[in-house]
Design a protein around this motif. Structure first.
Motif, PDB file in Angstrom:
ATOM      1  N   HIS A  11      16.842 -45.488 -18.426  1.00 51.87           N
ATOM      2  CA  HIS A  11      15.781 -45.286 -17.445  1.00 51.87           C
ATOM      3  C   HIS A  11      15.133 -46.639 -17.157  1.00 51.87           C
ATOM      4  CE1 HIS A  11      16.075 -40.938 -17.451  1.00 51.87           C
ATOM      5  NE2 HIS A  11      16.328 -41.055 -18.743  1.00 51.87           N
ATOM      6  N   GLU A  25      17.212 -43.505 -11.044  1.00 50.06           N
ATOM      7  CA  GLU A  25      16.120 -44.456 -10.837  1.00 50.06           C
ATOM      8  C   GLU A  25      16.516 -45.858 -11.292  1.00 50.06           C
ATOM      9  OE1 GLU A  25      15.728 -41.659 -12.736  1.00 50.06           O
ATOM     10  OE2 GLU A  25      14.698 -40.372 -11.291  1.00 50.06           O
ATOM     11  N   ARG A  54       7.461 -45.880  -8.816  1.00 53.55           N
ATOM     12  CA  ARG A  54       7.267 -44.609  -9.514  1.00 53.55           C
ATOM     13  C   ARG A  54       7.852 -44.740 -10.916  1.00 53.55           C
ATOM     14  NH1 ARG A  54      11.313 -43.847  -5.882  1.00 53.55           N
ATOM     15  NH2 ARG A  54      13.332 -43.217  -6.672  1.00 53.55           N
ATOM     16  N   GLY A  55       7.446 -43.878 -11.790  1.00 52.74           N
ATOM     17  CA  GLY A  55       7.995 -43.841 -13.137  1.00 52.74           C
ATOM     18  C   GLY A  55       7.186 -44.640 -14.146  1.00 52.74           C
ATOM     19  N   GLN A 104       2.637 -44.886 -21.675  1.00 54.79           N
ATOM     20  CA  GLN A 104       3.273 -44.025 -20.678  1.00 54.79           C
ATOM     21  C   GLN A 104       4.106 -42.945 -21.357  1.00 54.79           C
ATOM     22  OE1 GLN A 104       2.929 -43.877 -17.293  1.00 54.79           O
ATOM     23  NE2 GLN A 104       1.273 -45.311 -17.704  1.00 54.79           N
ATOM     24  N   GLU A 129      12.262 -47.849 -17.658  1.00 50.60           N
ATOM     25  CA  GLU A 129      11.495 -48.422 -18.759  1.00 50.60           C
ATOM     26  C   GLU A 129      12.387 -49.092 -19.796  1.00 50.60           C
ATOM     27  OE1 GLU A 129      11.404 -43.873 -19.449  1.00 50.60           O
ATOM     28  OE2 GLU A 129      11.340 -45.240 -17.755  1.00 50.60           O
TER      29      GLU A 129
END
Length: 190
Positions: free
Chosen positions: A29, A127, A161-162, A66, A31
């Protein structure tokens, strides 16, 4: 496209697989890409973030925050309101994960980079693939013949986003400011 990545940017992509594996995630992802950037404190992306007041430790803590935020999309005020009527949102989420699965999938292997995994999935979440595409667009926009860590950072910011974007935004990093700092840093070195 991967041949246009600098050695450092390639290392970030490979390290992102390790980050996902460490979290027992079936996909990389955004991150994970951000956390992977932090492994090379001398890369341009980390130098720019640090110059703008968001050093590696602050970024790690922001990502952790987060991850600790409710995965339901509900904010802390929503969770508090639910607690007031006797519903523990964290307990509900734990129960759902225990009964329906946490969505962890199979941990990915480095050899799956760019190939389909065991279940026909690629190791990068949509993403993350978008971040890589945005990094390429940033490089093209800046008229660079390479994709470096700085472009990956700009791609993360452009995704808007995210968890990675929220962590960076929470630290005050905005695409426009980071891009200006990248351009200034490149001019100073070249």
């Amino acid at each position: 496209m991967f041949e246009r990545f600098t050695k450092r940017a390639r290392q970030v992509v490979v390290q992102s697989l390790e980050e996902a594996r460490a979290e027992r995630q079936g996909e990389v992802h955004p991150e994970h890409l951000l956390l992977a950037l932090l492994h090379d404190p001398d890369c341009l992306a980390v130098r720019v973030m640090t110059e703008l007041g968001a050093g590696p430790e602050a970024v790690r803590l922001a990502i952790e925050a987060q991850h600790q935020a409710p995965a339901s999309g509900l904010g802390e005020s929503d969770a508090e309101a639910l607690r007031a009527i006797g519903i523990d949102l964290d307990e509900v989420l734990r129960s759902v994960e225990a009964n329906l699965g946490g969505g962890l999938g199979d941990p990915i292997a480095e050899e799956d980079l760019g190939r389909r995994g065991r279940r026909g999935r690629k190791p990068f979440a949509p993403e993350s693939r978008k971040v890589l595409e945005l990094a390429l667009r940033e490089a093209i926009s800046l008229k660079h013949g390479w994709i470096g860590t700085e472009h990956l950072l700009l791609g993360l910011l452009r995704l808007d986003r995210g968890a990675a974007h929220e962590a960076l935004a929470g630290l005050g990093l905005r695409h426009r400011d980071v891009r200006a700092a990248v351009v200034a840093a490149l001019r100073a070195t070249g």
